[in-house]
Design a protein around this motif. Structure first.
Motif, mmCIF file in Angstrom:
data_model
loop_
_atom_site.group_PDB
_atom_site.id
_atom_site.type_symbol
_atom_site.label_atom_id
_atom_site.label_comp_id
_atom_site.label_asym_id
_atom_site.label_seq_id
_atom_site.Cartn_x
_atom_site.Cartn_y
_atom_site.Cartn_z
ATOM 1 N N LEU A 286 0.858 -1.187 0.000
ATOM 2 C CA LEU A 286 0.000 0.000 0.000
ATOM 3 C C LEU A 286 0.886 1.226 0.000
ATOM 4 O O LEU A 286 1.977 1.185 0.571
ATOM 5 N N SER A 287 0.419 2.315 -0.584
ATOM 6 C CA SER A 287 1.110 3.581 -0.349
ATOM 7 C C SER A 287 0.319 4.347 0.707
ATOM 8 O O SER A 287 -0.913 4.239 0.758
ATOM 9 N N VAL A 288 1.030 5.102 1.540
ATOM 10 C CA VAL A 288 0.389 5.818 2.645
ATOM 11 C C VAL A 288 -0.776 6.676 2.141
ATOM 12 O O VAL A 288 -1.843 6.722 2.752
ATOM 13 N N LEU B 163 -9.429 6.452 4.246
ATOM 14 C CA LEU B 163 -9.980 6.462 5.609
ATOM 15 C C LEU B 163 -11.395 7.027 5.649
ATOM 16 O O LEU B 163 -11.980 7.203 6.709
ATOM 17 N N SER B 164 -11.958 7.307 4.502
ATOM 18 C CA SER B 164 -13.240 8.001 4.457
ATOM 19 C C SER B 164 -14.388 7.102 4.917
ATOM 20 O O SER B 164 -14.313 5.872 4.821
ATOM 21 N N LEU C 178 -10.179 7.197 24.201
ATOM 22 C CA LEU C 178 -9.284 7.075 23.038
ATOM 23 C C LEU C 178 -8.295 8.234 23.088
ATOM 24 O O LEU C 178 -8.709 9.393 23.181
ATOM 25 N N ARG C 179 -7.021 7.936 23.048
ATOM 26 C CA ARG C 179 -6.022 8.987 23.198
ATOM 27 C C ARG C 179 -5.028 9.045 22.054
ATOM 28 O O ARG C 179 -4.235 9.976 21.953
ATOM 29 N N THR C 180 -5.029 8.049 21.187
ATOM 30 C CA THR C 180 -4.074 7.993 20.077
ATOM 31 C C THR C 180 -4.780 7.529 18.802
ATOM 32 O O THR C 180 -5.889 6.990 18.851
ATOM 33 N N GLY C 181 -4.081 7.709 17.683
ATOM 34 C CA GLY C 181 -4.590 7.195 16.426
ATOM 35 C C GLY C 181 -4.669 5.675 16.439
ATOM 36 O O GLY C 181 -5.566 5.086 15.839
ATOM 37 N N ILE D 219 -2.405 12.345 15.931
ATOM 38 C CA ILE D 219 -3.465 11.329 15.919
ATOM 39 C C ILE D 219 -3.738 10.837 14.494
ATOM 40 O O ILE D 219 -3.835 9.633 14.237
ATOM 41 N N LEU D 220 -3.822 11.772 13.553
ATOM 42 C CA LEU D 220 -4.141 11.387 12.166
ATOM 43 C C LEU D 220 -3.012 10.569 11.549
ATOM 44 O O LEU D 220 -3.255 9.584 10.829
ATOM 45 N N ALA D 221 -1.756 10.962 11.835
ATOM 46 C CA ALA D 221 -0.613 10.223 11.279
ATOM 47 C C ALA D 221 -0.561 8.808 11.855
ATOM 48 O O ALA D 221 -0.288 7.835 11.143
ATOM 49 N N SER D 222 -0.848 8.693 13.137
ATOM 50 C CA SER D 222 -0.797 7.383 13.783
ATOM 51 C C SER D 222 -1.928 6.477 13.283
ATOM 52 O O SER D 222 -1.744 5.277 13.054
#
Ligand code: FNR
Length: 350
Positions: free
Chosen positions: A42-44, A49-50, A271-274, A313-316
């Motif tokens: 996969l590419s990042v 994520l939609s 919830l505290r992280t991605g 959060i979004l990156a994780s």
């Protein structure tokens, strides 16, 4: 109305700096492990994520859950966080609109459409407040802020710890039924940190509720917040119950099994992280919800502070998708996961 506004600012102070979360692993998300994929293929950027929520499309499966409104300070929180939701394609909820039902001047602090014209926006009112104002009153609250949906919050634990709180919890399903008739798929029923379990979820879905936020134990505890303000018997009983509730991981996994795929499920509470967000999606949530971490980042550093916290959060979240080899939310939900510890016990029973 004075009293409501004062209580709201006291709540914000306690949540900004107070000890409002249970100690340790109360969400039971630590009992969930996602499985690494050494060859993601996969590419990042290609990870999708939609997801659909309240008739709109989110770029990330995230909701900033309802927190506040009613004072000037609350208005700044709402606008700062709604702006971020707009910028990144998340959903946003305002806090309880009781304040604006009591005092029209408080309405301004709930208005976020100027900074967030397209976000899926949720209004918010308590179950028993809805009884008092009636279906038309609730509809007016939603319309007044241009909401896409209305969140009805359940908070029996908080009410019992609050000196001025409700003591009679009968007739709840009857109100929900009326609100379903008025709002249809625009109604969301949520807890506030003690969790919705499979029995209640099933009954709500039978009445026609299409969106639930399980809001489980492990994050902001409203029993704890009220306990810090309470005195005497309520302070002591509140302390005893400050770790009461269905852990978020147990709530989302059991509710998803109980209701099937036709119901949109939000998982929030601790919830505290991605990675936490990825775990609840793997367990069956459509959308992951967060309140306290973004509120605290906003209080400490304004929009920029909250933006920085959100970027992590979004990156994780994205990284968790890539490293499980998941190209979409549906894909992640088909991947294997390891469930151990106490969560296994909860899921054997619920
Ligand atoms: C909340 N929450 C909340 N929920 C609700 O339905 N109406 C409300 O008015 C509020 N007010 C509120 C204020 C603040 C400051 C916080 C932190 C939270 C509860 C919130 O939506 C969520 O369900 C829980 O807080 C669990 O998520 P976190 O905070 O652990 O991420």
């Amino acid at each position: 109305e004075e009293a409501t506004a004062k209580r709201k600012d006291a709540h914000l102070d306690l949540c900004a700096t107070g000890d409002v979360e249970p100690l340790g692993n109360s969400t039971l998300l630590e009992d969930v492990r996602l499985v690494h994929c050494a060859m993601p293929e996969l590419s990042v950027d290609e990870v999708d994520l939609s997801t659909e929520f309240l008739g709109k499309t989110l770029r990330y499966p995230l909701l900033i859950t309802g927190m506040t409104g009613g004072t000037e300070r609350a208005g700044v929180v709402n606008r700062d966080l709604a702006l971020l939701a707009e910028r990144h394609g998340l959903a946003f909820g305002v806090g309880s609109q009781r304040a604006m039902a009591e005092n029209p001047q408080a309405a301004e602090s709930f208005q976020v459409r100027r900074v967030a014209p397209t976000v899926p926006l949720l209004g918010n009112i308590g179950l028993y407040q809805a009884v008092r104002m009636g279906v038309d009153g609730v509809r007016r609250l939603a319309d007044a802020i241009g909401a896409d949906g209305m969140a009805l919050h359940l908070n029996a634990g908080q009410e019992l710890t609050q000196p001025e709180g409700d003591r009679d919890f009968r007739g709840g399903y009857q109100i929900v039924e009326q609100l379903v008739r008025a709002f249809g798929a625009r109604l969301l029923v949520k807890e506030t940190g003690c969790g919705i379990g499979p029995d209640v979820a099933r009954r709500l879905v039978e009445l026609g509720v299409r969106n639930l936020d399980v809001s489980g134990l492990g994050g902001t505890s409203w029993v704890r917040v009220e306990q810090l303000r309470a005195e005497g018997v309520q302070a002591q009983v509140g302390a005893e119950f400050s770790n009461w509730g269905i852990p978020t991981a147990a709530a989302i996994a059991s509710v998803r099994r109980a209701v099937g795929s036709g119901t949109r499920l939000v998982a929030s509470g601790g919830l505290r992280t991605g990675l936490d967000a990825a775990k609840v999606i793997a367990l069956g949530a459509d959308v992951a919800g967060m309140a306290l971490p973004l509120f605290r980042a906003q209080q400490a550093g304004g929009v920029e502070g909250a933006e920085k916290a959100l970027a992590v959060i979004l990156a994780s979240l994205r990284q968790a998708f890539v490293l499980t080899g998941s190209a979409s939310c549906a894909d992640l939900q088909r991947k294997p996961r390891i469930i151990g510890g106490q969560l296994k016990d909860w899921l054997a029973t619920l």
